[in-house]
Design an enzyme around this catalytic site. Structure first.
Site, short mmCIF file in Angstrom:
data_model
loop_
_atom_site.label_atom_id
_atom_site.label_comp_id
_atom_site.label_asym_id
_atom_site.label_seq_id
_atom_site.Cartn_x
_atom_site.Cartn_y
_atom_site.Cartn_z
N SER A 179 1.51 -9.75 -0.95
CA SER A 179 1.24 -8.31 -0.87
C SER A 179 1.44 -7.72 0.52
O SER A 179 1.70 -6.53 0.66
CB SER A 179 -0.19 -8.05 -1.34
OG SER A 179 -1.10 -8.83 -0.59
N LYS A 223 0.81 -1.22 0.00
CA LYS A 223 0.00 0.00 0.00
C LYS A 223 0.85 1.27 0.00
O LYS A 223 0.44 2.30 -0.52
CB LYS A 223 -0.96 0.00 1.19
CG LYS A 223 -2.04 -1.07 1.13
CD LYS A 223 -3.07 -0.78 0.05
CE LYS A 223 -4.22 -1.78 0.07
NZ LYS A 223 -5.13 -1.64 -1.09
N GLU A 283 -9.82 6.14 3.03
CA GLU A 283 -10.65 5.08 3.59
C GLU A 283 -9.73 3.91 3.88
O GLU A 283 -8.66 3.80 3.30
CB GLU A 283 -11.73 4.65 2.59
CG GLU A 283 -11.29 3.58 1.57
CD GLU A 283 -10.22 4.05 0.60
OE1 GLU A 283 -10.11 5.27 0.38
OE2 GLU A 283 -9.48 3.20 0.06
#
Lengths: 261, 398
Positions: free
Chosen positions: B377, B89, B111
């Site tokens: 990830s 991220k 969010e």
């Protein structure tokens, strides 16, 4: 491309008297309340009504209207049911009706079929805040025209000059100006938007301008009406339905709004 | 066939920008400027420097002996879990917060579902001196509490989303509403390849650093120019978009997207949007998502909060329809078992999201010469409690 629709909406805007419109959510507070509410609003001499189609994920709305959508959906409200409820209303309701809602439920129903149903019932306008102008022109404007539905679009204090002209051109019925950049039912003061209202007043729009969002009192209404053609009261009205359908309270609320007109 | 977004923001029939007029100027401003800003050498250098010195890129490509033995092929793990913040991220948040500064914005809103994007946004904001508000579903705040505390420690304000199902989709709604109420000085950092154009393309580009590195790493490790498979999990789809990006135009590379099937594809508790969803308009984009016949959005379910989203990004909807990517459904249990097995056998605790990609390997018919890249990830530290609960319940059942 002035294609002014001759329908109940265009008719009421021929007079220069300021308009008062009320927003209600279909199927709220109870599933069968939609039509009785329309009757009370007509009897209270409201100029036109917006009926909101509930959606689970409306990003335009603040807590009051969101809650009404949630309750309406729990009550079982659907577009099919709304059209059933409204099927015969033109026998006794003569004020203009605008349907309003998020794009997805209409898209799933089928845009063309939706417009055809509106035409059949005698709905006068359609406002889908998340329908982009470019998509409207490319795919959907024909369906509005074929069914004599006025295409209502929103403008905001953020809308550029160039875009105001484009929106005015695509709009029929009236321009829905939001009073400030906010979701519905925020607590912004109308006086804070005075310079915006002044700009709306001096601009020579093709369409009448009606202001909505955060208008709660007769003082708000008389202030805004100095500049534009009318107002829409939404969250404040929906809020008085929260305790349930109470005719006396509704009539009193409307009388309070109209007090200074 | 092109898999790039067209000038109107569409991937075939999907994408576009379905936002209320209040947001139109913001979204248009971003659409007009993002490509120029991202192409500016100063911006690129600054982002590259931060990704390297701050976030720890490039991330290793690790050949897993355990998985290679299990499946009889070369399985390579792209270690995004080793990024600062614990997941991929940060690739996107550093990029977007830098871009927000270039646009002259003063505040950031975001969010978050599992909290990974929220934490990565809070880190980028702390680093780049931007005030930050993060919306998180009330339900997710409970199940991912350590991430709430992390965001607060990083100086971000965490605001509970109390509408709807109180999970990621509702946090996204609230972030949009916040943006509507603060359109002038606020920038919305979307965490996945969802939302109105240009977000899906912009986020995919920021995440494409993953596949860009793979272009060099795969030949170096395997002698093959291209991998035979790239496997990634899909919630909204940002790590998948980043892992697939530079391989989209190489049809020989099979792209596998693992969706969360929750308690079973047809159990009523699933988040597999391509299997259960249909085309519609949600969060400003036309894409596939789970909904009723009447168009009301359904609540998703996955044991992994990061995959607990009823839709997928428009690029993925297009990759699905064109057959460019293959979508497989992975249940909660399959993912948990794959995550626990990797922990035990390789000493890597994967995020439960990433464990879905690992479990998808079992559904591929791999040959011994196949080179398979799996995007790991994120790391599983945030999921410790879920792992412990699952292990305990498995033991008590057996």
């Amino acid at each position: 491309m002035s294609m002014l629709h001759e329908n109940r909406l265009s008719e009421i805007f021929r007079s220069s008297r300021k308009k008062l419109s009320i927003y209600l959510t279909a199927g709220y507070p109870k599933l069968q309340d939609t039509v009785p509410l329309l009757e009370i609003l007509q009897n209270s001499e409201i100029d036109f009504v917006e009926i909101g189609i509930p959606f689970s994920d409306s990003i335009m709305d603040g807590p009051v209207i969101l809650h009404s959508h949630q309750v309406a959906l729990e009550n079982g409200m659907t577009i099919d049911l709304l059209f059933d409820q409204l099927a015969e209303i033109r026998d006794y309701i003569s004020i203009p009706i605008v349907l309003m809602g998020s794009m997805n439920p209409v898209y799933q129903y089928g845009f063309e079929k939706f417009c055809r149903q509106c035409g059949k019932i005698g709905i006068d306008g359609l406002l889908l805040p998340d329908l982009p102008l470019i998509e409207f022109k490319r795919h959907y404007s024909t369906f509005y025209r074929q069914n004599n539905l006025a295409s209502v679009f929103m403008i905001s204090p953020q809308t550029s000059e160039e875009r105001l002209a484009q929106i005015d051109e695509a709009t029929e019925g009236f321009l829905y100006a939001v009073s400030s950049s906010s979701t519905t039912g925020a607590s912004n003061k109308m006086e804070d938007s005075q310079s915006y209202f002044e700009q709306l007043q001096i601009r020579n729009f093709r369409n009448p301008v009606v202001v909505g969002f955060n208008i709660k009192t007769k003082e708000d209404i008389s202030f805004v009406n100095q500049y534009v053609d009318g107002v829409i009261v939404g969250s404040a009205f929906v809020q008085i339905l929260e305790g349930g359908f109470d005719q006396e309270r509704i009539v009193e609320f409307i009388a309070g709004l109209k007090g200074c007109q | 066939m092109s898999y790039q977004v067209d000038e109107n923001g569409f991937y075939g029939p999907y994408g576009g920008s379905f936002v209320p007029e209040v947001l139109f100027p913001n979204v248009a401003e971003l659409a007009e400027n993002y490509q120029d800003i991202m192409a500016d050498p100063d911006f690129q250098n600054e982002l590259k420097r931060l990704l390297h010195r701050y976030a720890g890129r490039e991330t290793p490509l690790y050949p897993s002996p355990y998985l290679s033995g299990l499946y009889g092929a070369s399985i390579l793990l792209k270690r995004e879990d080793l990024c600062h913040s614990g997941s991929h991220k940060i690739n996107n948040t550093l990029g977007q917060v830098l871009l927000a500064k270039r646009l002259g914005k003063k505040r950031i809103v975001a969010e978050t579902g599992a909290g990974s994007h929220g934490v990565a946004t809070a880190m980028a904001c702390a680093l780049l001196k931007m005030p930050c508000s993060v919306y998180m579903g009330e339900v997710d705040m409970v199940r991912q509490f350590p991430n709430v505390e992390r965001m607060r420690l990083l100086g971000a304000e965490v605001i509970p989303a109390v509408s709807g199902s109180k999970t990621l989709k509702d946090a996204t709604n609230e972030a949009f509403r916040h943006w509507i109420n603060n359109p002038e000085d606020t920038y919305y950092v979307i965490g996945s390849v969802v939302g109105p154009h240009p977000y899906p393309d912009m986020v995919a580009r920021f995440q494409s650093v993953i596949s860009c590195e793979l272009l060099g790493q795969v030949p170096e490790l395997t002698g093959k120019q291209l991998p035979d498979y790239v496997v990634a999990c899909v919630g909204g789809g940002s790590n998948a978009a980043g892992s697939f990006y530079h391989f989209l135009d190489h049809p020989a590379v099979r792209l596998i997207a693992a969706e969360a099937a929750g308690k079973g594809l047809h159990s009523g508790f699933s988040a597999a949007a391509t299997f259960l969803g249909k085309e519609g308009i949600l969060h400003g984009t036309k894409t596939k998502f789970m909904q009723t016949i009447e168009g009301q959005v359904l609540e998703a379910h996955s044991i992994s909060a990061g995959l607990d989203y009823p839709g997928i990004g428009p690029l993925h909807a297009y990759l699905h329809d064109t057959g460019r990517a293959e979508f497989v459904a992975v249940t909660d249990d399959e993912a948990m078992d794959a995550g626990i097995a990797l922990s035990k056998n390789e000493g890597i605790i994967p995020a439960i999201e990433s464990a879905h990609a690992l479990a998808a390997l079992a559904q591929l018919r791999l040959k011994s010469k196949d080179v398979v890249v799996v995007c790991l990830s994120g790391r599983g530290d945030k999921d410790l409690e879920t792992y412990i609960q699952y292990s305990t319940s498995q033991k008590s059942e057996s």
